[in-house]
Scaffold this active site. Sequence first.
Site, short mmCIF file in Angstrom:
data_model
loop_
_atom_site.label_atom_id
_atom_site.label_comp_id
_atom_site.label_asym_id
_atom_site.label_seq_id
_atom_site.Cartn_x
_atom_site.Cartn_y
_atom_site.Cartn_z
N ASP A 1 0.00 -49.07 -2.85
CA ASP A 1 0.00 -49.84 -1.51
C ASP A 1 1.33 -49.93 -1.19
O ASP A 1 2.26 -49.57 -1.96
CB ASP A 1 -0.81 -51.23 -1.57
CG ASP A 1 -1.20 -51.54 -0.18
OD1 ASP A 1 -0.34 -51.44 0.83
OD2 ASP A 1 -2.41 -52.07 0.00
N SER B 1 10.54 -32.16 9.52
CA SER B 1 10.79 -31.45 8.45
C SER B 1 9.60 -31.41 7.47
O SER B 1 9.81 -30.69 6.42
CB SER B 1 12.00 -32.21 7.66
OG SER B 1 13.27 -32.41 8.54
N GLU C 1 20.12 -48.46 16.84
CA GLU C 1 18.66 -48.35 17.37
C GLU C 1 18.06 -47.08 17.98
O GLU C 1 17.16 -46.42 17.48
CB GLU C 1 18.47 -49.56 18.52
CG GLU C 1 17.19 -49.48 19.27
CD GLU C 1 15.94 -49.85 18.46
OE1 GLU C 1 16.26 -50.45 17.44
OE2 GLU C 1 14.82 -49.51 18.72
N ARG D 1 21.44 -44.25 38.39
CA ARG D 1 20.05 -44.47 37.95
C ARG D 1 19.94 -45.96 38.37
O ARG D 1 20.50 -46.68 38.86
CB ARG D 1 19.85 -44.47 36.28
CG ARG D 1 21.21 -45.50 35.57
CD ARG D 1 21.33 -45.30 34.20
NE ARG D 1 20.32 -45.71 33.46
CZ ARG D 1 20.40 -46.06 32.17
NH1 ARG D 1 21.69 -46.03 31.50
NH2 ARG D 1 19.43 -46.69 31.42
N SER E 1 9.55 -59.02 13.07
CA SER E 1 8.47 -57.91 12.71
C SER E 1 9.35 -56.72 12.07
O SER E 1 8.88 -56.42 10.99
CB SER E 1 7.63 -57.53 13.96
OG SER E 1 6.93 -56.35 13.61
N SER E 2 10.33 -56.42 12.81
CA SER E 2 10.96 -55.11 12.25
C SER E 2 11.52 -55.15 10.87
O SER E 2 11.68 -54.45 10.16
CB SER E 2 12.02 -54.52 13.39
OG SER E 2 11.50 -54.40 14.67
N TYR F 1 18.97 -44.32 16.91
CA TYR F 1 18.69 -43.43 15.67
C TYR F 1 17.62 -43.90 15.02
O TYR F 1 16.99 -43.03 14.41
CB TYR F 1 20.06 -43.22 15.04
CG TYR F 1 21.12 -42.44 15.56
CD1 TYR F 1 20.99 -41.14 15.46
CD2 TYR F 1 22.05 -43.18 16.41
CE1 TYR F 1 22.08 -40.26 16.04
CE2 TYR F 1 23.00 -42.06 17.05
CZ TYR F 1 22.65 -40.81 16.81
OH TYR F 1 23.62 -39.92 17.64
N HIS G 1 30.76 -45.68 23.29
CA HIS G 1 30.56 -44.57 24.11
C HIS G 1 29.58 -44.97 25.26
O HIS G 1 29.59 -44.20 26.22
CB HIS G 1 30.09 -43.21 23.48
CG HIS G 1 28.78 -43.11 22.84
ND1 HIS G 1 28.65 -42.51 21.58
CD2 HIS G 1 27.74 -43.82 23.13
CE1 HIS G 1 27.24 -42.67 21.50
NE2 HIS G 1 26.81 -43.44 22.32
N HIS G 2 28.76 -46.14 25.12
CA HIS G 2 27.82 -46.54 26.29
C HIS G 2 28.98 -47.20 27.30
O HIS G 2 28.41 -47.73 28.28
CB HIS G 2 26.72 -47.35 25.65
CG HIS G 2 25.82 -46.67 24.82
ND1 HIS G 2 24.84 -46.05 25.08
CD2 HIS G 2 25.94 -46.55 23.44
CE1 HIS G 2 24.16 -45.46 23.95
NE2 HIS G 2 25.04 -45.90 23.16
N HIS H 1 23.27 -48.75 19.38
CA HIS H 1 23.37 -47.31 19.15
C HIS H 1 22.66 -46.91 18.01
O HIS H 1 21.85 -45.86 17.97
CB HIS H 1 24.61 -46.84 18.95
CG HIS H 1 24.87 -45.29 19.25
ND1 HIS H 1 24.63 -44.49 20.41
CD2 HIS H 1 24.94 -44.28 18.22
CE1 HIS H 1 24.43 -43.33 20.05
NE2 HIS H 1 24.68 -43.20 18.84
N LYS I 1 21.16 -29.94 10.94
CA LYS I 1 19.65 -30.16 10.95
C LYS I 1 18.83 -29.15 11.71
O LYS I 1 17.91 -28.51 11.34
CB LYS I 1 19.24 -31.54 11.27
CG LYS I 1 19.88 -32.58 10.59
CD LYS I 1 19.31 -34.10 10.68
CE LYS I 1 17.84 -34.08 10.42
NZ LYS I 1 17.68 -34.88 8.90
N HIS J 1 9.55 -51.15 31.34
CA HIS J 1 9.22 -49.80 30.78
C HIS J 1 10.04 -49.47 29.65
O HIS J 1 9.48 -48.87 28.79
CB HIS J 1 9.46 -48.83 31.91
CG HIS J 1 9.60 -47.19 31.58
ND1 HIS J 1 8.22 -46.65 30.91
CD2 HIS J 1 10.42 -46.36 31.29
CE1 HIS J 1 8.60 -45.44 30.59
NE2 HIS J 1 9.93 -45.33 30.70
N TRP K 1 16.49 -52.66 30.49
CA TRP K 1 16.52 -52.89 29.01
C TRP K 1 17.53 -53.50 28.09
O TRP K 1 17.44 -53.90 26.93
CB TRP K 1 15.37 -51.62 28.32
CG TRP K 1 16.43 -50.65 27.69
CD1 TRP K 1 17.15 -49.51 28.51
CD2 TRP K 1 17.02 -50.48 26.38
NE1 TRP K 1 17.82 -48.95 27.45
CE2 TRP K 1 17.75 -49.30 26.26
CE3 TRP K 1 16.80 -51.30 25.22
CZ2 TRP K 1 18.28 -48.96 25.06
CZ3 TRP K 1 17.39 -51.04 23.99
CH2 TRP K 1 18.11 -49.83 24.05
N THR L 1 23.91 -33.04 12.96
CA THR L 1 22.67 -33.05 13.90
C THR L 1 22.57 -31.50 13.91
O THR L 1 21.37 -30.87 13.86
CB THR L 1 22.79 -33.51 15.27
OG1 THR L 1 23.13 -34.93 15.22
CG2 THR L 1 21.55 -33.50 16.00
#
Lengths: 370, 529
Positions: free
Chosen positions: B109, B272, B259, B454, B173-174, B261, B306-307, B257, B335, B80, B145, B332
């Site tokens: 293009d 926006s 990622e 979790r 790909s990315s 963002y 921080h993870h 991390h 924004k 998931h 994950w 943040t």
Amino acid sequence: MIKRVWLLPWIGLFVSLPANAAWEVNITPGATAIAREVYDLHMIIFWICVAIGVVVFGVMLWSIIHHRKSRGAEARNFHENTAVEILWTLIPFVILIAMAIPATATLIKMYDSTDADIDIQVTGYQWKWRYQYLGQDIDFFSSLSTPREQINNEAAKGENYLLEVDNPLVLPVGKKVRFLFTAADVIHSWWVPDLAVKKDAIPGFINESWAIPEEPGIYRGQCTELCGRDHGFMPIVVEVKPQAEFDQWLADTRSAAQAQAAAATEEWTLEQLMERGEQVYNTSCAACHQASGQGIPGAFPALAGSPMVTTDIDAHINIVLHGKAGTAMQAFGAQLNAVDLAAVITYERNAWGNDTGDSVNPQRITELQQ
Amino acid sequence: MDTTLSPTVDTTEHGHGPAKGLGRWFFTTNHKDIGTLYLWFSLLMFLTGGCMALMIRAELFQPGLQLVQPEFFNQMTTMHGLIMVFGAVMPAFVGLANWMIPIMVGAPDMALPRMNNWSFWILPFAFSLMLSTLFMEGGGPNFGWTFYAPLSTTYAPPSVTFFIFAIHMMGFSSIMGAINIIATILNMRAPGMTMMKLPLFVWTWLITAFLLIAVMPVLAGVVTMMLMDIHFGTSFFNAAGGGDPVLFQHVFWFFGHPEVYIMILPAFGIVSEIIPTFARKKLFGYASMVYATSSIALLSFLVWAHHMFTVGLPLAGELFFMYATMLIAVPTGVKVFNWVATMFHGSMTFETPMLFALAFVVLFTIGGFSGLMLAIAPADFQYHDTYFVVAHFHYVLVPGAIFSIMAGAYYWLPKWTGHMLNERLGKAHFWLSFIGVNVTFFPMHFLGLAGMPRRIPDYALQFADFNAVASVGAFIFGLSQLLFVYNIISCIRSGERATDQVWEGAHGLEWTLPSPAPYHTFSQPPVIK
């Protein structure tokens, strides 16, 4: 005034609901000074967030209600204002500094594990905890005691469903306990909310933490790092006792260990071994190989009818004692005593129609372990 | 932005319309076709990952093991997460980028169309490979994950090798997609479109693309180290061989991390674009939005640990990562204030895209608040790896990233299809999703604070009530997505003709094109004054 009205539902939520345990909504104030500090820190930050939320969402709601086209609102033309933009960069910065100061103070205290009265090494195993009281000659495993029938919905669930163990960790009240965390296989994490201790147990490394429990009582927690199949079935129970009762417990546990060692030198009959072996099997082996001995195809091999448990007895003993590298099959030689090992091996060789008639004596295990 | 359209829309097509048949989709180099492919793929993955989430929530509806066994439960949580991150959110943003960036900057293009085709077509193969592991002996990935070693190396099922290969393909790909986007934005802007005139969606994607190029190789590195540990006898993550399991986490989160963002910056861009349109007012603080986005991106490289507050970092490290993480709240916040200021004294209407955008602002901010709480290290010891974290990141990813994607889809669908969408259905979809999301994820805050870890397939009795509520919410949210699918399909096939500008307050080059946007646009660059 508007602010107050906005706060009401929140206050209602956080004041009225904790009365009902099933709708518990907040962290515990805990049973140690540090846990209370963490709780206060948590509440301060929470209320700051609520206040900011009230202001921001208030302005937004105001705009949504009053500056909508259907009410004839005309769009104004402003689209930047350096002074405002600098101001709302600086204000949050100041708020953050105000939060960081108490957080830093608490963190520094939490890191001070010096001058402990007792050192306990906590080792995570798939899926149980081992507690060694360093220098006290006490060493035992603690695993889930909720019966599998409750988990599989074949029996009514008990009050402490999934939060109960066979051998709880016992601590004296008012003493500084230093925990040393490590693991035997994968990373686990030892968490007891009331002690505000959560620390990863990492194979090959040792982490420290500490607590001074202030009140006698039973505190429950769980493993919080995904550690494989039975991650959800790896609870922690801490029993905090007054010093005298704790000393008594120490003495009792030591003599029980001696009795255990003596039992390993006795002769055991097949029936005795089978009876004890079934208990050991259900706590230590059934999670993977299933109570029926059928295993889980593709993940854990079946024991019923397996050549491993019906033919060469030495190979069987060897795998139970030393595990199988690279699989979830652990080395139980260090986890179980000689009697339990002999019993469980005997049980596996005779249960589920294996009927080999073999019985393994504890003395044989003791010899192999030396 | 003041834009004028010189006669640039090439309506004659010079005989270069789309190819006929399936070959159009396999061999296409047209940014609009590729954008469409990405969007359909991501929708398919969203529904697949969603079914897995529903399986998880169904199992967690009551205490006890009802539907699935723990090892399958672990495979579901892992898949998931991986599918939603790499299969749903990221390709959806890339799809929007493919469709919109060339026409927002006035380019004919993407800069590298042939590579663009490759970037997409790698994905279906990568995900087929990853999904196929579920049917292999020993099962699919079952280690979350975040796939922490040594659970994902020494103790993993054999299929982990296929998983590593799939991750490598997604990374290729990315990175190719990111290179393409950077090249397009930097080299193919219309004359007069200076950097500070770029639409914010383009700006946020430019920054995102740099993040992708910086961190996807790190992910590739960490899975390669795993591959070496599993098959070639190295010990990067094995303490017994001189390695360190925590090294895995440092490398993973140095990717992981930024990622997160990557999954939210383009959302900032979409919102926006939408809020000014429906507030009929220019975006407040364009320049500070650009600076804030860049600051968030830079800070994202400094906060990975921080993870890992509970892995036993030294005190100095813990303090550094706590302060750096708290700092992210500043840009943040800027924004969020800017969006609210854009609405302030506007002339707002509430079409479906705007509803999703407004919900984004509120719910993403709530996710931000819980993020700030998580940043406080001493308190994080109590929150870490509980449902509080699950609530936090679902608030920033579902009503954050996914609501913004839906907002973007509803906003640009008329431009893509030439038909207006069914507003009633769109609103029904919005309200059901909004209610569903909150009923699902808000109680998870309480569960986490009350002590539920979790990634557990079964839980103690005091967590039963909120879990039941969350599961009901999940089914409301999940089923309401069928309305979304239906609305998209009916918008493609029928619906009121869309005007070129589509929305009354819309500004920008894409709204100067006819609806639907012609297959080839801007063969003559428009001039921006």
